[in-house]
Every structure is written in structure tokens, then in C-alpha cells.
Scaffold this motif. Structure first.
Motif, mmCIF file in Angstrom:
data_model
loop_
_atom_site.group_PDB
_atom_site.id
_atom_site.type_symbol
_atom_site.label_atom_id
_atom_site.label_comp_id
_atom_site.label_asym_id
_atom_site.label_seq_id
_atom_site.Cartn_x
_atom_site.Cartn_y
_atom_site.Cartn_z
ATOM 1 N N ASN A 298 46.699 42.809 37.652
ATOM 2 C CA ASN A 298 45.476 43.348 37.304
ATOM 3 C C ASN A 298 44.625 43.226 36.203
ATOM 4 O O ASN A 298 45.450 43.270 35.062
ATOM 5 N N GLU B 139 41.320 44.377 33.661
ATOM 6 C CA GLU B 139 40.095 45.181 33.289
ATOM 7 C C GLU B 139 39.239 44.249 32.832
ATOM 8 O O GLU B 139 39.516 43.676 31.964
ATOM 9 N N LYS C 281 37.374 46.134 37.950
ATOM 10 C CA LYS C 281 38.971 45.843 38.156
ATOM 11 C C LYS C 281 39.088 44.360 38.934
ATOM 12 O O LYS C 281 38.220 44.200 40.000
ATOM 13 N N ILE D 1 41.652 41.242 40.297
ATOM 14 C CA ILE D 1 43.017 41.125 40.393
ATOM 15 C C ILE D 1 43.028 39.505 40.299
ATOM 16 O O ILE D 1 42.324 38.670 41.064
#
Lengths: 452, 1145
Positions: free
Chosen positions: B1055, B1057, B1118, B1120
Motif C-alpha cells: 500500500n 499513500e 491510497k 496499491i
């Protein structure tokens, strides 16, 4: 009468030999568009067919009779048209170093294609044997035959790059002949030349030299017509850059000019990257090994072409039986270089018996058969201009020649390219060594004619 | 001559065939010395040669073969030796073998039965591991013209088309016409083989394949469709002979496919359907983009050294290009004129044809002087030049031309003089301003001493006078005076005709002329006699008082003439003017219906006659295709076919769209999948008229492709779905082809995104130097991008992905990063190290050298000597040449072809970030600093290495010398290729060196020891795995498919940010492309309300494992980042590096 007989036989032979193919293939011939060289003959000046090669079915050599017929029609050898139409075939004739190369095709094809191939064949001969004289070809019959076999398949060009061919069939040399006799090795390679599959088919792999050298010869030929009064009717420059490359490995060269804008038109060896030329006006290429013509260029008559030399002349034929000739050669723009190997051809009228001309410099000779006088002047001394004068004897009672001769002029000026072309620099990429580099300039007369 | 003899020989040969078989059998025990001598004595001739051929020594046999080939070459009959020679076909010695082959080809046709004995050898050789031997075997086998072996040949050709070696495939292509000429019933099979060869990816094969196509099935234009664009693109790389074949073929192709780019009128009176359809899409009377592509690709070939290639381009432009574009072809044509005499002659005849067209005439005017005749030209060339000069004459040029003509008239070449006079006549006729001058000049020639000149002039003057008869009484008078002196019959006849025709203008002279000729009538030539009769008749009608007796006298003479034409003419004219058969004592006073005739006689005889038209004899040749044999000979030669006329409307270009191989596979595997409605929506795109055509075309196409399918693999697919699928694919492909179809009305998102085709066009054409592979792969991406995102999933990687897929150059890129590869490529080219400073540098460093060289050889002017800085310049110039460097890559790709089924095509880097990393800090090391960066281009010496560019900076005051790598401390499996030694690095300058690194997919640090001016510096650096990748071309289906297979341990995700500025798609793409050398997956972006997903694909350079990167960004910033790679370690490291990149960004 016997000629007619021969013609008839020739016709019949040809018809016979191609009978089985014509019968069956008439329909096919109508649709297929590109035919290639069917057969190939080499004929010498005295009319002997001394070599023949057939890529398809055999066409009897009597087909050449059509050529001999045409030959009789014309006075000069070079006046024979390059393509002769016979009832079933077309003969494509290339005349080089006093030999006639006759290609036979039987249907539509681009004539330049065949002419180019045949010239290329002769080029390869010259490359292999040094020249393409009759004796040379006869001496190397087998190699010639092997070459023809390798260069074309089914009449279609297969390998025409000299470097590829040389890997396939090694050029003859005394040493190799000796070596072959001793070791039993052969002139023919059993592996595919590396060039065939590579993107640079013109270069063979594994080239190695102890001294790496790259030479460029910039040669310019001036074609000009000068009229009676001495003014220039037309003047053009035909230039070539011939190179000799002795470089190891796969060097990538780029050559730039000081003044690349002067060219009117250019053509390149396939190794030159044309896009690069169009964008940067530089020659970027991976060169073939050995001698090759890198580029040729043309500077047309729209540009001002300086002529290094002029001729003052006074030629008169009188109704009696004589004439007077007085010719002086002088220098014009030579860029400070000496003009050498000057030669003047003076074609005399047909009725000329003899001419006694005395030059102040050089030699004069007169060929009574071709009626051409040749004055070999040599180098021109600007202080004392060379002159030739004297009288010409004509057959008495003959008409006064209607016209004055057109003089042919030859000369050369070393270390100068008349167009002003200069090579700027040569870069080498891809290899680590530093080659020895050189450029030579030469200007000479091409078709330089002075009307009088 | 050997003629009669050889006839006899021929008969012998026939008989020999049977005896030859016997002797062949004998020769089986020829090893027995006794039998061999017996055998030799059996033959009268060539006994020694036979012995030599059967000797066990190679040397002797070779000698014998050489002598035999010598005989063959000289044309002597050596067929008797066939049995002995054919045995040597098995010889191990390659030279003997070759000579035997040559012999076989020559005589096999005559000795068919014996030739069959050699076949098995060739069949064996076809399996040889050596490609040259395979190719040669095929060549010879196919050259043996024995019908029995047709099936064997067919089999051999079929096998060879699948050969690994392009050289063998080339031989197969060349063998096709041979087999065809032997047995044309094989045509269908051959066409099948040919179709495959036309799609071959190596340029070596294509030329020959096109040649075979022209020979075997030139009417199967449909085979070209799919290959058309690729043929255009590789034109430059073909060998010169292939170029000619392809150009000629494409000329014809273009004539069948594209509307005439010139013809406005034809379009106007064309059917209305065209206009209706025209309104439905943007008004485009411009050229079809495919035609443009052809013309553009052909143009550089004008610079070829091969005249045939140049001519082929010229005829292409002449026959299919807009007229205005012909301009660029003129100079090359002029250049060819300096070539060999034969070439000159052919080119001149072509120029003459062009110049005869008034619309093209102006093109040659600037080069007028090139066509001035030289006394050394052969006569036929002189005449051709004269022809051209005459055609070029116009009000502006005529003065120069006439001056030139004057010079020709005073030469000694009679034929030239005669033609010059005619040429003057033609000029006088066409250009009113000079008619008077020309006429005066011609009249002056009448006093020439040469009869031919006079004769020719008279004839020309006659034609000119016919144009404006009234004004030239003087000339008529002058001509009349000549009647006694002219000897040329044609001239005399011309004068008589003129005087008769215009007798009213010279009423006093005319009867006198008749009197003169009546005296000499019996001695005249027939042609003159006829004119005398005509003159008499005309004068009789005009002036019977003075001439009736003379006329009757002449008619009487004619009555008894030996020639029936003259007797006939006499009878006819007499009946006309002296009706009722009077012997004529007066003015036709007798009555009757004959009167009618005699009254009309005047009108009949002195009717105004149209002036003759003199025009170029090359005019009619314009119908023949330029540059052909037929054109040169001005007859239709055997096999000549007229170029087809342009179709009224360009045929739809989507036939040339190439389907993706991947589609084929997908289709086969998931046949029944239903299609979304997209194709139907697109169908509206076309107006009705066009759709009809389309469908026709497609039907044809479908036939082909199904054919193709069936012979490629046995697929038991249901035919319907197959078709349906294909159709929809095609439709959608057509949509993507923006330049042709993109319309304002239907805006596919892609078309909108990249509207500016033109700019990308240009950069693309610059790029053409790049290797094919790159080009095609680029195209590949586009192609894939254009497929709708609804493809079923691909089950296996594309088998034929390596086959270059050719698309229209101008079609737009799909994704946002679309045009960046091009710009990247362009920028890498335009950003070389500053050259001028280099030159200056060189001058400073090495001034003494040239002197030394001059001393060596005076004639050599040295180039600037820059030896000392070669090494450094090598490095810096590398980037400029790398894309141009044609070695390597295509060869690699060729190697990949046979075995490496799934090898995807590599691409040029999508982006090259200009970021460098310090390696050696300058401050600590006395001013010598090293930095490195990743130029993202293949390392030229090895495909497994990545190029890393080292920048050396010298901030000291002194120059540094001999910078090189002296030691390397490498972890296992890691390899480093040194840069070229840098000899001198001047103070305050930088130099570049390129090292190649094969990191073996590890990140272990690499230690290098760099030596500089004797000092050694140890540096270590860690390869960044993100840079150790290369981009490849994939589409989304492939990506997703591969990703599924790489789940579990092979998948790494994390993940991230994202700051606000990174929450747009383009920013994310930028980050990834800056950090890693990967390519966006074609069509691989999903955008929805909640966020977006972008996908990238790369491949490790060292082990070619795929690295799949996808970034899914959700609304809240967010993201991925997922990396899938079969090498777990690589995947995790790449992920790590990407995270860093995001955090830094």
C-alpha cells in the motif's frame, strides 16, 4: 546470301530449343510480368561467342546472329542500340572494354534491371581479375562460370555484393593456386557468407588489419560544351567519392563535408544511411571492405562551374585541297594548381589524307584510319602557352568539309575539386583503433568538347 | 560454324539417353580397372576426361570437371559425359560438387533419366545441417527441368519455406517460379506457399517472394493486402533487386486500389454515390494514407546507386502519384544520364515520353542543357536528345534551342542534320513567334551543298507553308528555281505539290515548272511522277490555256508508264479533268453528266487541305508503362500488361489492416464467446454505399483467411462464430485507423486523445532508420491498443507475437503516454554531445600530426586529426547512433523466430529520464568525479546487458589521462563490459563512457576500479533492478492472463499513500515510467468513479522474465502497487524501488 541462310538457321535453332517451353507457356507468358535473364553470351569484337551461360532452358547461341546483323548496320560499335528485338526474344546488349555482353530475355522486364545486372557482372569480373578483357575471362573460365552461377539463380540476381561473392568463391591468385595444389583445399566455400544474413550484407565478417586505413578519393569530372566563340554552352560536374577501406571489425563511420549544400543530386552505396543524410547532410555508414564507390554526385549546369582551361582555335578548310589548323591551349581558373595530362583530340574530315601539325610542346600523332589527330600536350606552362599549327591535306577535288571538327579535351588537376567540395572530418565509432585517414582530390575532364 | 554439327549432336543426344542408362549401370563396377579401360575405349571422345572423372583423386576429378565446365561455357557439347559426371554429385569436395551442379543444370533436361539418379543426393542434402548446402540443393533440384520430379520439388519447396535459415527460405521463394514454369498445374499449391513467404519477416526473403509472386500469380492482388504496409516500410532495407520487384508490383497494386490522386474531373462525373458518401465523412479528396505511405517510403530510393531502382521509383511516381510530386524525380533522372551508354539510352527514352506531355514539360526545362548533343554521343542517343529538346521548346527556351540546332546543322552527322531540320520544323509549327525565323533559316539551308539537307528542308518547308500559304510567295519562287537542281525525290515531289497547290500565287512560274518536269518525266522517281500528274491536273483546272497541252502530254506519258500506280493515277485525273475521254483541245465545253465532275474538279483538286501535325514520336508511348521493355521498344512485348486504370474510388483501406496474431489464437480457443454490441455501433460509421463495398471486400478476405486457417492448424471451430468474430475485429480495427476513417461525427475516445497525427507522422518518418523490430513493435502496441477491451482472455502467450504487425504509420497512439516513445527516440537522436567544441579540442590537442602525415605522402590532404579524442567522442556520440545501428537487433530477432515461440517484441524505451547518480564524489578525489545514469537503450555488444552511461568530470586544473577500468569485483552471474578507454580529459570538461551490465537479476553491488592518470579509484554501485528492465509490447489481455499465472509467492504488493498531486493518472504514470524502464500496457488503463488502475509491463534484460506492474489508485489517495514476477526476488526488489520512487515523488 549465306547470311540469310544463317539467319534462317538461327531462327530455327532458337525456335527448336525453346519449342517445348513456348508451346506450353504461351498462356503463362501473357500474365507474368517480370522475366529475368534467360541466357548470357559474351562476344568479342571479331564476332566470336566465347562464353555462354544459361539459367533456364538452353537458347542456342545462334540467337546472336541478330546482334551481328545489327552490328553490320552501324558504323561505330557504340551505336548499336542496347536492346534488339528478335522474333521470340529480346537481346540486351552491354558494351564494355571492347566486349559485348548479350543478355537474352523472352518477355517483358524492366530493361534497366537487366542492364544493371550485366554491368554488375562485368564489375565483379573486374573486381576479381583486375580487368575484363577477353584474355582474362578466357583464362578464368571456370571462376567466371561459377560466378555467373552464384550471382544469378533462374536469371534472378542472388548475390551481387562483391564481398559476399568473395567469401563464396575466392578470387584467383597465384599463391592460392599453389596452396590448393598442395593442400587440396578448394576455391569454393562451404559455408554461407556471413554477409548474406546480416543487415550489412556488403561487409564480410571478421575483417582484420594490422594497419587500419581509410582513404577517400574525391574525383570530379567536368562535362562541358564550349561553342565557337569560346562561350560556355553548358558545364556540369559529375563527382564520385571512391573509397578504400582497410578497417578491422565493424567500424561505423561518419563523414561530413564543409559545404554539403552544393550537391544537386546524389546517389549512395547501399551502406549509406539515407535518413541521416537527409537530416544532417552527413554520410553515416558501415563501409564494405576494400574498394567501393561511396557516393556519386552531380552538380548541374544551373550552377556556375569554373573551367580550368580554354582553347583558342583557328581551323579553316579551303576548297582546294588543304586546310589550316592553329590551336592554342591556355589556363583559366585552376585554383593555383598545375593542369596536367592535357590532351586534345582533333577529328579531321573524312577526306583528310594527311596532316602535318607541329606543336610547340608535346607530341602530335594522326591516326589515318579513324582520322583523329591527337595532341598530347602534357602540363601547361602559364608563361608559354602551348600551340600547334600546320596544314591538313585533303583529297584533291573533294568538297570542302561542311563543318569544322569538334575538339575533345582532356586534362587533370590534382588536389582540387572544382566544385569546391571539401571533406570536413571522419569519425569512427564502434571500434577502438585509430585509423590512418586520407582524402585526395582530383578534377579531370569528362566529356569536354569545344565546337569550332 | 558449329551449327550443323550441333544439330547432329542434338540428335545423338536423344539416342544417347538410352545408351547412357546402360553405361551408368556399367559404371557401378567401374572401380574394376579392366572394365574401366574397356569402358573408356568404348567412347571415341573424351576418354581421358572419363578416366579422370572416375579417378579416386579429388584433384584429378576437379581438373576434369573444370575442363568440362570450360567446354560447357564455350558452348561445346559435353552431354556425352553425363553418366560419368553425374556420379560425382556425391563428391565431398565442395568445388567438384558445385561444378557438377552447374553441369547438371545445363544438361539435365536433355538426359532426364540419368538426371533422376542424382535426385536422392539432393534430397539428402536438403536435410544437411549446413544452410548453404540445403539452399544449394534446393536451387539445383528446382533447376533440373525434369517433369517427373515435380512432386519432389513441391515437397522440397514446402519444407524449405519452414526452414530456420532465411537464406534457404529465399531459395525456396526463387524455386517457386522454376517449378511453376515446369508444371503450371501446381499453381494453387505454389500460391499457398507463396502466401506464407510473402509474410516472411526477413527482408532477405521478401524480395524473392515478390519476384515469385510476379511470376506465378500477379493477378492475386489479394495476397498483397495484408503485407502492403509492411512492404512499404521495409522497402529501404530490401536488397536492390528486390526493391525493383516490389516497386513494380506495388505500382500495379496501387493502380488497382487507390483512386487517381490527380483526377478531379473523373470524380465529378463519377457516380453520385461517391458524393453522398463523401458527405458522411469529412471531405477528403486527398490521397489515401496508404498510397501516401508507399510514396513516402519509395522516395529515398531515388538516391540508390542502382539505376533500375531509381527508374522503378520514377515510374511509380509517374503512374500513381499526384502530378505535382513528380518534381523530385527529375534530378535523379538527369543523374542517370551520366551512367553507362545503355542506361542513358533507356532513361532518355523515358524522359522523352515525359517531356512529350505538355503538363510535364516544365519539369525538364531547368535541365535543358543536359540534353545538348555532344559529338561523341552515339547517333541513337543524339536523336533522342534532339527529340527531347524539341519537346521542351517553348517561347522562352526557343532561342537557346535554335542556337543549339544551328550548331547541329553544321556537324558532319547526316542523320542528325536531317532530324534537326525536322525538329526546327516542329518548333516553327508549335511556336508562332519563331515560325518566320525558322522558315527563313530553312530557306537558307536550301542553298546547302548537301542534297539531303536540301531535301529535308524542302519537305519541312512544305509542311510549314501549308500552315500559312498566302504569305510566302517568295519562298515558293525560290523553291521553283530549285526544281532543276534538287535530286532528292521526296524534296522534288514536295516542291511540285506546293506549286500545284498554290499555283494561283505564282501564275507565271507554275506552267514553266510543269514544262521542265514534263521533259524529264520518264526519268523521275515514281513519287515525283505522281506529283507531276497532280500538278498537271491542278494547273489544267486553273489555267487551261497555257497548260492543257502539257497536261495531256504528261497524261499520255503516264498512260504507258511501267508502274501501275502511275497509270491509274493518270487515268483517274484525266477522267476528272477531261471528261468524256477527250484528248482535250479546249476548255471542258462538252456537256453531259461528266460536266458535273469537271466543274467540281477544281473543288476536288484544290480543296483546302489540313496542315500536317508534327509531333513527338514519343507521344503514343505514354500509354505504355514507363521503364518497361515495351516502352523502350514501343511495342507490346510478350508478357506486357497494361497498367490497370485507377478505380473511381479508393477501395476500402481496411483490407490492408493486419489482424493481430493474438486475435487468431483467442478466436480459436474461445470460439463461441458472444460479442458486445460495439461492432454494430460502428457499422453506422459507414454510409450505405461504402458498407456494401466493404462487405464485398470482406467476404473475399474471409475466404482467404479461412483458407489460411485451415492449412495452418486443424481447427474444429464452428465456422460461423469464426466469421462473426473476424468481422467484428476488422471493423473495430478500421475504426482505430484514425487517419482514414476518423470523422468528426463519431468520436472514439482514442481518436480524440491524439488528434494530431501529422506531427507524430513526421517524427515517425525520422525514425525509420531504426531496426524493423522496433518499428514493428511500436506498431504492435498501437494495434493492440486499438482492439476493443472486450477480448476474451488469452490462454497462452501469442505464438506469433514476433511477427511484425504493420499498421498505418500515421495512426494515432492510444494511451496517454502514447507519443512519448517517438519523442524519446527523437530526442535521443537530437541530443548528441556538442560537436563544435570537440573539433576545437582536437585542434588544440594534436596539431603536429598532420605535418608528419604530409611528409609521408604529399597527395593526401589530411582530415582534421582528432584521433586523440576518438574514444571520448565515441561514448558521447553513441546515443546518436544507437537507434541507427542496424546490426544486432534484427539478427537477434531472426534467431528468435524458429524456436522462441513466445518471445514478445521488444520496444524502444517509453521514456528516458535524465537523472544521474553520483558514483565518485569530486570533492574527495581531487576533482575527478564520476556519475552514472541509465540511457535506457540496448547495449550494442550484448542483448543481455543494460547500458549504463558513466560521466567523468574533471574539475581539476590539469588534464587527466587514460581513464579506464582496470579491475572489476563482480558477484557471481554478473558481467560488466568495459567502456572505451578515454585518452585525455581536459580540465573542466566531461567525458562519457558506456559500460554494459548484466546484473543477473541480483542487486548485489558491483565493484569497479577506475584508473585515471595512474591513480586508482574504487567505486561500487548497486544496479537498480527497475532500470535493468526493457519495455515490451503487451495488451491488457496478455497482461491479465500472465498475472493470473503469477499469483501467490510471485505477487508482491504494497500500500502506498499518495499525496494529492499524485492522485491523477498521468502523474502516477510519470512516476512509474521515470523509475522503471517499462511500457504501459496497451489499453491497460481502467478508469471508473472510484479511481483508476494503470498497468505496466517490462522484462528483465538478463533473463527475460516478465515483470508486471499495476497500480490501483482508490479515491482516498491510497494506492496499491502490485508487482508480479516469476522471479520472486526481482518482484520484491522492484516493488521496493517503486515505493521509494513514490515516496520521493
Amino acid at each position: 546470301m549465306w547470311r540469310a541462310e544463317w539467319m534462317w538457321r538461327a531462327e530455327r535453332q532458337v525456335a527448336l530449343s525453346s519449342l517445348h517451353c513456348t508451346n506450353k507457356k504461351i498462356q503463362k507468358a501473357l500474365i507474368s510480368r517480370i522475366a529475368m535473364l534467360h541466357s548470357f553470351f559474351i562476344v568479342n569484337a571479331s564476332g566470336d561467342v566465347f562464353l555462354e551461360k544459361h539459367w533456364k532452358s538452353v537458347i542456342h547461341r545462334n540467337i546472336c546472329e541478330y546482334f551481328f546483323e545489327a552490328q553490320k548496320k552501324y558504323r561505330r560499335l557504340d551505336e548499336i542500340p542496347p536492346i534488339i528485338h528478335t522474333p521470340h526474344h529480346y537481346l540486351i546488349i552491354v558494351h564494355r572494354s571492347n566486349l559485348f555482353y548479350i543478355g537474352v530475355v523472352n518477355k517483358e522486364c524492366p530493361p534497366l534491371f537487366c542492364i544493371e545486372i550485366m554491368h554488375r557482372i562485368v564489375d565483379i569480373f573486374e573486381d576479381y581479375f583486375g580487368d575484363s578483357k577477353e584474355a582474362t575471362i578466357k583464362e578464368h573460365f571456370v571462376v567466371v562460370y561459377e560466378l555467373l552461377d552464384e550471382m544469378l539463380d533462374n536469371g534472378y540476381p542472388l548475390a551481387t555484393e562483391s564481398n559476399i561473392l568473395k567469401e563464396l568463391i575466392k578470387p584467383p591468385s597465384f599463391l592460392r593456386a599453389l596452396q590448393n595444389t598442395v593442400t587440396g583445399s578448394s576455391n569454393v566455400s562451404s559455408i554461407l557468407p556471413t554477409g548474406q544474413l546480416s543487415n550489412v550484407p556488403w561487409r564480410r565478417a571478421g575483417v582484420k588489419y594490422t594497419n587500419n586505413e581509410a582513404y577517400f578519393d574525391v574525383i570530379e569530372e567536368i562535362d562541358a560544351i564550349v561553342d565557337k566563340s569560346g562561350s560556355i554552352v553548358s558545364a556540369e560536374i559529375q563527382g564520385y567519392i571512391d573509397s578504400v577501406m582497410k578497417l578491422s571489425g565493424i567500424p561505423d563511420l561518419s563523414l561530413t563535408f564543409m559545404n554539403a549544400r552544393i550537391f544537386d543530386d546524389v546517389s549512395f552505396h547501399p551502406c549509406v544511411r539515407i535518413k541521416r543524410w537527409e537530416s544532417d547532410r552527413m554520410l553515416s555508414f558501415i563501409p564494405p571492405d576494400g574498394h567501393f564507390r561511396l557516393m556519386s554526385y552531380h552538380i548541374g549546369s544551373s550552377n556556375l562551374v569554373p573551367l580550368p582551361i580554354y582553347i583558342r582555335h583557328n581551323i579553316q578548310f579551303k576548297t582546294g585541297a588543304s586546310g589550316r589548323v592553329d590551336i592554342t591551349v591556355g589556363l583559366k581558373q585552376t585554383m593555383g594548381r598545375p593542369v596536367e595530362d592535357v590532351k586534345v583530340d582533333i577529328p579531321m574530315p573524312k577526306s583528310c589524307i594527311n596532316c602535318s601539325l607541329t606543336p610547340t610542346q608535346g607530341k602530335f600523332s594522326y591516326d589515318t584510319v579513324s582520322k583523329v589527330g591527337t595532341w598530347e600536350v602534357g602540363r601547361i606552362d602559364p608563361q608559354k602557352l602551348p600551340n600547334i599549327r600546320g596544314t591538313v591535306q585533303l583529297i584533291s577535288g573533294s568538297d570542302t568539309p561542311e563543318s569544322n571538327p569538334t575538339l575533345g579535351l582532356h586534362f587533370k588537376v590534382e588536389q582540387v575539386a572544382m566544385s569546391g567540395l571539401r571533406v570536413n572530418r571522419l569519425d569512427i565509432l564502434g571500434e577502438k583503433y585509430k585509423p590512418f585517414k586520407g582524402v585526395k582530390y582530383l578534377t579531370k575532364a569528362g566529356l569536354f568538347q569545344v565546337r569550332t | 560454324m558449329s551449327n550443323g554439327g550441333s544439330m547432329a549432336d542434338r540428335n545423338n543426344e536423344r539416342n544417347n539417353v538410352s545408351s547412357g542408362v546402360a553405361s551408368q549401370a556399367d559404371s557401378d563396377y567401374a572401380a574394376d580397372p579392366a572394365s574401366s579401360t574397356f569402358f573408356a575405349s568404348d567412347l571415341k571422345k573424351y576418354g581421358d576426361l572419363k578416366n579422370m572423372l572416375e579417378s579416386s583423386k579429388d584433384q584429378l576429378r576437379l581438373e576434369a570437371m573444370k575442363r568440362i565446365i570450360g567446354m560447357v561455357a564455350k558452348g561445346k557439347d559435353a552431354s556425352e559425359l553425363f553418366p560419368s559426371v553425374v556420379k560425382n554429385v556425391v563428391s565431398k569436395n565442395i568445388e567438384i560438387k558445385k561444378l557438377v551442379y552447374a553441369y547438371l543444370i545445363r544438361y539435365a533436361e536433355e538426359q532426364q533419366d540419368l538426371a533422376l539418379l542424382s535426385i536422392s543426393t539432393f534430397q539428402r542434402a536438403l536435410k544437411d545441417p549446413n544452410q548453404l548446402i540445403r539452399a544449394n540443393a534446393l536451387r539445383v533440384l528446382s533447376s533440373i527441368r525434369v517433369p517427373v520430379i515435380v512432386p519432389i520439388m513441391m515437397l522440397a519447396i514446402r519444407d524449405s519455406t519452414n526452414d530456420m535459415s532465411p537464406y534457404v527460405r529465399k531459395s525456396a521463394a526463387l524455386a517457386i517460379p522454376k517449378l511453376y514454369s515446369l508444371d503450371d498445374e501446381q499453381k494453387d499449391q505454389l500460391v499457398e506457399v507463396l502466401e506464407k513467404l510473402l509474410g516472411d519477416r526477413t527482408t532477405l526473403v521478401i524480395g524473392s517472394a515478390v519476384m515469385a509472386f510476379e511470376e506465378v500469380c500477379p493477378e492475386r492482388i489479394d495476397l498483397i493486402h495484408k503485407n502492403y504496409r509492411r512492404l512499404c516500410q521495409i522497402l529501404m532495407d530490401l536488397e536492390e533487386w528486390g526493391q525493383v520487384a516490389v516497386l513494380n508490383m506495388l505500382t500495379r497494386y496501387a493502380r488497382t486500389q487507390f483512386a487517381d490522386p490527380n483526377e478531379k474531373e473523373a470524380e465529378e462525373d463519377g457516380d453520385e454515390e461517391f458524393y453522398e458518401e463523401d458527405q458522411s465523412r469529412p471531405k477528403k479528396l486527398t490521397m489515401d494514407s496508404d498510397l501516401r505511405l508507399l510514396l513516402r517510403s519509395a522516395k529515398p530510393l531515388l538516391q540508390s546507386r542502382n539505376s533500375a531502382v531509381v527508374m522503378a521509383v520514377i515510374q511509380l511516381y509517374f503512374h500513381v502519384a499526384p502530378k505535382a510530386e513528380m518534381v523530385s524525380n527529375i534530378k535523379p533522372m538527369i543523374r542517370l544520364l551520366r551512367s553507362h551508354r545503355e542506361i542513358q539510352s533507356v532513361v532518355l527514352s523515358n524522359i522523352a515520353t515525359l517531356a512529350a506531355k505538355p503538363s510535364r514539360r516544365f519539369l525538364f526545362v531547368p535541365h535543358l542543357k543536359t540534353f545538348f548533343v555532344r559529338s561523341s554521343d552515339p547517333t541513337h542517343i543524339k536523336l533522342q536528345k534532339l527529340e527531347i529538346l524539341t519537346s521542351l521548346a517553348s517561347a522562352t527556351t526557343i532561342s537557346i534551342i535554335l542556337r543549339e540546332f544551328q550548331a547541329y546543322i553544321s556537324t558532319s552527322d547526316r542523320e542528325l542534320i536531317a532530324c534537326t531540320i525536322q525538329a526546327i520544323g516542329r518548333c516553327a509549327m508549335t511556336i508562332a513567334e519563331v515560325t518566320e525565323t525558322c522558315l527563313n533559316g530553312l530557306v537558307a539551308l536550301l542553298s546547302n551543298r548537301d542534297d539531303n539537307v536540301v531535301g529535308e528542308s524542302v519537305c519541312v518547308i512544305r509542311k510549314l507553308l501549308q500552315l500559312q500559304p498566302t504569305a510566302h510567295k517568295d519562298i515558293l519562287r525560290h523553291l521553283a528555281k530549285l526544281i532543276g537542281t534538287v535530286t532528292v525525290p521526296m524534296a522534288k515531289a514536295s516542291i511540285l505539290w506546293l506549286i500545284g497547290e498554290y499555283c494561283e500565287q505564282v501564275p507565271h512560274i507554275a506552267p514553266d515548272v510543269l514544262r521542265q518536269v514534263a521533259k524529264t518525266f520518264p526519268k523521275e522517281e515514281n513519287i515525283v511522277k505522281l506529283q507531276v500528274l497532280t500538278l498537271a491536273a491542278k494547273l489544267f483546272t486553273v489555267n487551261p490555256q497555257q497548260t492543257s497541252l502539257l497536261a495531256v502530254y504528261v497524261f499520255n506519258l503516264a498512260k504507258y508508264d511501267i508502274n501501275y500506280d502511275i497509270r491509274d493515277r493518270g487515268r483517274f485525273l484525266r477522267a476528272l479533268i477531261l471528261p468524256g475521254g477527250h484528248t482535250g483541245e479546249g476548255d471542258g465545253g462538252s456537256g453531259g453528266e461528266f460536266d458535273l465532275f469537271s466543274k467540281a474538279a477544281r473543288e476536288i483538286l484544290l480543296a483546302t487541305k489540313p496542315a500536317p501535325v508534327m509531333e513527338s514520336r514519343f507521344k503514343e508511348r505514354t500509354e505504355l508503362q514507363l521503364g518497361t521493355l515495351s516502352h523502350y521498344l514501343n511495342t507490346r512485348t510478350a508478357g506486357y500488361q497494361d497498367l490497370p486504370a485507377f478505380p473511381a474510388v479508393s477501395l476500402p483501406s481496411n483490407v490492408r489492416d493486419v489482424e493481430l496474431p493474438a486475435v487468431d489464437i483467442a478466436k480459436k480457443i474461445t470460439p463461441g464467446k458472444t460479442r458486445p454490441s460495439q461492432p454494430k455501433a460502428e457499422a453506422k460509421f459507414y454510409s450505405d454505399g461504402e458498407t456494401e463495398e466493404d462487405e464485398e471486400e470482406e467476404e473475399e478476405e474471409e475466404d482467404d483467411s479461412s483458407e489460411e486457417d485451415s492449412d495452418e492448424e486443424s481447427d474444429d471451430d464452428d465456422e460461423e462464430s469464426d466469421e462473426e468474430e473476424e468481422e467484428s475485429v476488422k471493423k473495430s480495427a478500421a475504426v482505430g485507423n484514425g487517419e482514414v476513417k476518423a470523422s468528426g461525427a463519431v468520436k472514439t475516445p482514442k481518436a480524440v486523445e491524439n488528434g494530431s497525427d501529422d506531427t507524430s507522422d513526421e517524427s515517425e518518418s525520422d525514425d525509420e532508420d531504426d531496426s524493423d523490430e522496433e518499428d514493428s513493435s511500436e506498431e504492435d502496441v498501437e494495434e493492440k491498443g486499438k482492439k476493443p477491451a472486450v477480448k476474451p482472455q488469452v490462454v497462452k502467450p501469442p505464438v506469433k507475437a514476433a511477427v511484425p504487425v504493420v499498421r498505418d504509420i500515421g495512426s494515432p497512439k492510444t494511451d496517454s503516454a502514447g507519443s512519448s516513445p517517438r519523442t524519446a527516440a527523437a530526442s535521443s537522436k537530437t541530443a548528441p554531445a556538442p560537436q563544435p567544441s570537440k573539433t576545437a579540442l582536437a585542434k588544440e590537442v594534436a596539431p603536429p600530426k598532420p605535418d608528419k602525415v604530409k611528409g609521408k605522402s604529399q597527395n593526401i590532404d589530411m582530415l582534421l586529426d582528432f584521433d586523440s579524442e576518438i574514444a571520448s567522442s565515441t561514448a558521447s556520440i553513441m546515443p546518436t547512433t544507437a537507434p541507427l545501428f542496424p546490426l544486432g537487433s534484427p539478427i537477434h530477432s531472426a534467431n528468435k523466430l524458429p524456436g522462441g515461440g513466445g518471445a514478445p517484441t521488444a520496444m524502444p524505451p517509453v521514456r528516458v529520464p535524465n537523472r544521474s547518480f553520483p558514483l565518485l564524489a569530486g570533492g574527495l578525489n581531487g576533482g575527478f568525479a564520476i556519475a552514472y545514469k541509465f540511457p535506457r537503450r540496448p547495449f550494442i555488444y550484448s542483448a543481455k546487458m543494460v547500458a549504463i552511461e558513466l560521466t567523468f568530470t574533471n574539475s581539476t586544473d590539469a588534464s587527466l589521462e587514460n581513464i579506464k577500468i582496470v579491475r572489476k569485483k563482480l558477484p557471481p552471474r554478473v558481467e560488466v563490459q568495459d567502456f572505451h578507454e578515454i585518452a585525455v580529459l581536459e580540465a573542466n570538461r566531461t567525458a562519457h563512457g558506456t559500460v554494459g551490465v548484466d546484473c543477473g537479476d541480483t542487486t548485489q553491488s558491483i565493484g569497479l576500479t577506475v584508473e585515471c592518470s595512474g591513480k586508482q579509484y574504487d567505486v561500487t554501485f548497486k544496479p537498480r533492478l527497475c532500470e535493468m528492465l526493457r519495455p515490451i509490447a503487451w495488451n491488457k489481455e496478455e497482461f491479465e492472463k500472465a498475472r493470473k499465472n503469477l499469483s501467490g509467492l510471485n505477487e508482491n504488493y504494497s500500500n502506498v499513500e499518495l499525496p494529492a498531486k499524485l492522485q491523477v493518472k498521468s502523474a502516477v504514470v510519470d512516476v512509474i515510467l521515470d523509475a522503471a524502464n517499462v511500457a504501459p500496457v496497451a489499453n491497460g488503463d481502467d478508469v471508473d468513479d472510484s479511481g483508476f488502475v494503470v498497468r505496466f509491463i517490462g522484462q528483465t534484460v538478463s533473463s527475460s522474465s516478465n515483470v508486471l506492474i499495476s497500480v490501483a489508485v482508490r479515491a482516498a489517495g491510497k494506492a496499491i502497487v502490485t508487482v508480479n514476477c516469476e522471479k520472486v526476488m526481482v518482484g520484491s526488489v522492484v516493488l521496493q524501488e517503486l515505493r521509494e520512487a513514490f515516496s520521493k515523488a
